[in-house]
Write an enzyme that holds these catalytic residues in place. Sequence first.
Site, PDB file in Angstrom:
ATOM      1  N   PHE A  36       0.619  -1.159   0.013  1.00 25.51           N
ATOM      2  CA  PHE A  36       0.079  -0.077   0.051  1.00 25.51           C
ATOM      3  C   PHE A  36       0.868   1.103   0.046  1.00 25.51           C
ATOM      4  CE2 PHE A  36      -3.918  -1.907   2.275  1.00 25.51           C
ATOM      5  CZ  PHE A  36      -4.515  -2.522   1.019  1.00 25.51           C
ATOM      6  N   ARG A  37       1.823   1.159   0.821  1.00 28.01           N
ATOM      7  CA  ARG A  37       2.562   2.410   1.174  1.00 28.01           C
ATOM      8  C   ARG A  37       4.091   2.342   0.151  1.00 28.01           C
ATOM      9  NH1 ARG A  37       1.070   0.210   5.169  1.00 28.01           N
ATOM     10  NH2 ARG A  37      -0.739   1.234   6.680  1.00 28.01           N
ATOM     11  N   GLN A 102      -1.623 -10.719   7.067  1.00 24.50           N
ATOM     12  CA  GLN A 102      -2.273  -9.779   7.101  1.00 24.50           C
ATOM     13  C   GLN A 102      -2.778  -9.520   5.927  1.00 24.50           C
ATOM     14  OE1 GLN A 102       0.058  -6.262   9.190  1.00 24.50           O
ATOM     15  NE2 GLN A 102       1.437  -7.793   8.921  1.00 24.50           N
ATOM     16  N   ASP A 105      -4.479 -11.553  -0.409  1.00 28.70           N
ATOM     17  CA  ASP A 105      -4.289 -12.031  -1.803  1.00 28.70           C
ATOM     18  C   ASP A 105      -4.574 -13.483  -1.727  1.00 28.70           C
ATOM     19  OD1 ASP A 105      -2.179 -12.947  -0.829  1.00 28.70           O
ATOM     20  OD2 ASP A 105      -0.656 -11.301  -1.407  1.00 28.70           O
ATOM     21  N   HIS A 120      -6.758  -9.905   8.362  1.00 29.54           N
ATOM     22  CA  HIS A 120      -7.654  -8.841   7.774  1.00 29.54           C
ATOM     23  C   HIS A 120      -9.054  -9.260   6.976  1.00 29.54           C
ATOM     24  CE1 HIS A 120      -3.870  -6.035   8.650  1.00 29.54           C
ATOM     25  NE2 HIS A 120      -4.889  -6.048   9.686  1.00 29.54           N
ATOM     26  N   CYS A 128     -22.402  -9.752   1.900  1.00 28.82           N
ATOM     27  CA  CYS A 128     -23.810  -8.624   1.928  1.00 28.82           C
ATOM     28  C   CYS A 128     -24.000  -7.781   2.927  1.00 28.82           C
ATOM     29  CB  CYS A 128     -25.214  -9.284   1.653  1.00 28.82           C
ATOM     30  SG  CYS A 128     -26.252  -8.322   1.360  1.00 28.82           S
ATOM     31  N   CYS A 131     -27.855  -8.530   4.392  1.00 31.12           N
ATOM     32  CA  CYS A 131     -28.387  -9.652   5.171  1.00 31.12           C
ATOM     33  C   CYS A 131     -27.061 -10.652   5.617  1.00 31.12           C
ATOM     34  CB  CYS A 131     -29.167 -10.626   4.264  1.00 31.12           C
ATOM     35  SG  CYS A 131     -28.281 -11.273   2.744  1.00 31.12           S
ATOM     36  N   THR A 190       6.604  -7.148   6.693  1.00 32.11           N
ATOM     37  CA  THR A 190       5.577  -6.127   7.181  1.00 32.11           C
ATOM     38  C   THR A 190       6.301  -4.948   7.879  1.00 32.11           C
ATOM     39  OG1 THR A 190       3.844  -5.979   8.666  1.00 32.11           O
ATOM     40  CG2 THR A 190       5.455  -7.717   9.355  1.00 32.11           C
ATOM     41  N   SER A 191       5.952  -3.776   7.863  1.00 30.78           N
ATOM     42  CA  SER A 191       6.417  -2.534   8.264  1.00 30.78           C
ATOM     43  C   SER A 191       6.282  -2.672   9.866  1.00 30.78           C
ATOM     44  CB  SER A 191       6.119  -1.435   7.531  1.00 30.78           C
ATOM     45  OG  SER A 191       4.593  -1.379   7.933  1.00 30.78           O
TER      46      SER A 191
HETATM   47  P1  NAD Z   1       3.504  -2.514   4.385  1.00 40.15           P
HETATM   48  O1  NAD Z   1       3.424  -2.219   3.195  1.00 40.15           O
HETATM   49  O2  NAD Z   1       3.334  -1.573   5.607  1.00 40.15           O
HETATM   50  O3  NAD Z   1       5.082  -2.985   4.509  1.00 40.15           O
HETATM   51  C1  NAD Z   1       5.725  -3.806   3.695  1.00 40.15           C
HETATM   52  C2  NAD Z   1       7.121  -4.554   4.285  1.00 40.15           C
HETATM   53  O4  NAD Z   1       7.458  -5.313   3.502  1.00 40.15           O
HETATM   54  C3  NAD Z   1       8.067  -3.268   4.501  1.00 40.15           C
HETATM   55  O5  NAD Z   1       8.549  -3.397   5.627  1.00 40.15           O
HETATM   56  C4  NAD Z   1       9.160  -3.399   3.251  1.00 40.15           C
HETATM   57  O6  NAD Z   1      10.330  -3.422   3.575  1.00 40.15           O
HETATM   58  C5  NAD Z   1       8.672  -4.938   3.079  1.00 40.15           C
HETATM   59  N1  NAD Z   1       9.194  -5.527   1.721  1.00 40.15           N
HETATM   60  C6  NAD Z   1       8.973  -5.071   0.369  1.00 40.15           C
HETATM   61  N2  NAD Z   1       9.442  -5.914  -0.145  1.00 40.15           N
HETATM   62  C7  NAD Z   1       9.702  -7.154   0.252  1.00 40.15           C
HETATM   63  C8  NAD Z   1      10.330  -8.319  -0.043  1.00 40.15           C
HETATM   64  N3  NAD Z   1      10.569  -8.639  -1.456  1.00 40.15           N
HETATM   65  N4  NAD Z   1      10.773  -9.233   0.810  1.00 40.15           N
HETATM   66  C9  NAD Z   1      10.709  -8.919   2.179  1.00 40.15           C
HETATM   67  N5  NAD Z   1       9.952  -7.880   2.599  1.00 40.15           N
HETATM   68  C10 NAD Z   1       9.752  -6.820   1.608  1.00 40.15           C
HETATM   69  O7  NAD Z   1       2.752  -3.802   4.648  1.00 40.15           O
HETATM   70  P2  NAD Z   1       1.928  -4.398   5.932  1.00 40.15           P
HETATM   71  O8  NAD Z   1       2.665  -4.426   7.170  1.00 40.15           O
HETATM   72  O9  NAD Z   1       1.502  -5.816   5.646  1.00 40.15           O
HETATM   73  O10 NAD Z   1       0.776  -3.315   6.144  1.00 40.15           O
HETATM   74  C11 NAD Z   1      -0.009  -3.200   4.927  1.00 40.15           C
HETATM   75  C12 NAD Z   1      -1.498  -3.562   5.190  1.00 40.15           C
HETATM   76  O11 NAD Z   1      -1.975  -3.462   3.703  1.00 40.15           O
HETATM   77  C13 NAD Z   1      -1.774  -4.785   5.550  1.00 40.15           C
HETATM   78  O12 NAD Z   1      -2.958  -4.746   6.364  1.00 40.15           O
HETATM   79  C14 NAD Z   1      -1.985  -5.705   4.189  1.00 40.15           C
HETATM   80  O13 NAD Z   1      -2.820  -6.794   4.564  1.00 40.15           O
HETATM   81  C15 NAD Z   1      -2.517  -4.734   3.320  1.00 40.15           C
HETATM   82  N6  NAD Z   1      -2.015  -4.944   2.174  1.00 40.15           N
HETATM   83  C16 NAD Z   1      -2.062  -6.577   1.396  1.00 40.15           C
HETATM   84  C17 NAD Z   1      -1.737  -6.649   0.220  1.00 40.15           C
HETATM   85  C18 NAD Z   1      -1.667  -8.243  -0.037  1.00 40.15           C
HETATM   86  O14 NAD Z   1      -2.627  -8.800   0.422  1.00 40.15           O
HETATM   87  N7  NAD Z   1      -0.694  -8.392  -1.171  1.00 40.15           N
HETATM   88  C19 NAD Z   1      -0.930  -5.683  -0.473  1.00 40.15           C
HETATM   89  C20 NAD Z   1      -0.949  -4.420  -0.088  1.00 40.15           C
HETATM   90  C21 NAD Z   1      -1.379  -4.166   1.197  1.00 40.15           C
END
Ligand code: NAD
Length: 247
Positions: A36-37, A102, A105, A120, A128, A131, A190-191
């Site tokens: 996302f970020r 989290q 996908d 999540h 829905c 309902c 995960t960040s």
């Molecule tokens: P985040 O976007 O906040 O952080 C991603 C982390 O992954 C960062 O720390 C980064 O350094 C690391 N990263 C990036 N590429 C990498 C790689 N190839 N190998 C290892 N690390 C890598 O993600 P978050 O903490 O999961 O929080 C974002 C929220 O958005 C969550 O709730 C998530 O479910 C959701 N989200 C999910 C998806 C998905 O389902 N694929 C995609 C985008 C966001």
Amino acid sequence: MIKAQLREAATLIGKSHSLNAFTGAGISAESGIPPFRGEEGIWNKYDPKVLDINYFLDNPRKSWIIIHKLFYEMFSKAKPNPAHFVLAEWQQKSILKSLITQNIDQLHQIAGSTEITCFHGTSLELVCMECGKKFAVDEKLFEELPPLCSACNGILKPDFIFFGEGIPPKAYAEAIDAAKKTDVMLIIGTSGEVRPANQIPVLAKQNGATIIEVNRDPSHYTQSLSTMFFRGEAGKILPEINALITK
Ligand code: NAD
């Protein structure tokens, strides 16, 4: 990567009695799903309000046009990468006892992981808003946007949580339980910025777990929580650790 550190992680994993993996968007980055970020993040291109529950309820069609493109067109093209496959293999060999993601996908499921706590929720079903009936995702549901409930004509929403919604209670309870039981927790991609998910590794640490972190960049956890930090891509590092496991 220093081989001795990889070997140490492999030994900790091999000897663990309740290994847990806690994954985030980064584990799917090498599968072509952007986080996302950050610079390449989804919210650099799209307005996050499409996933705000109040905006969605007021503007279901506008939200659904973006949601369909991102979470159904883009996700459907993605395939699991070696990191997803290593976790599935460890689960099949009973090395990995619990998996909390989290992510929404489905790539862990496609890779072969079975018992997964989807903190999540999931993109695999629609629910829905009137309902509560659930529908397995089928492209036919998307012929008209927003998709509507065949039982009551209510608006369907992906069964993952939007901004402003609570964590599914069953997933929350499972994650707390796993965090209390685990002796080694792997944090992958995960960040640690998203609450309350980011508290799960904190709880594991408070209960005595060793934390092994695999992230492309240092995170919220690197200084405060992680016993070992592997900086790099999960799709490369996990297979390297796997190759050193003797169990
Ligand atoms: P985040 O976007 O906040 O952080 C991603 C982390 O992954 C960062 O720390 C980064 O350094 C690391 N990263 C990036 N590429 C990498 C790689 N190839 N190998 C290892 N690390 C890598 O993600 P978050 O903490 O999961 O929080 C974002 C929220 O958005 C969550 O709730 C998530 O479910 C959701 N989200 C999910 C998806 C998905 O389902 N694929 C995609 C985008 C966001």
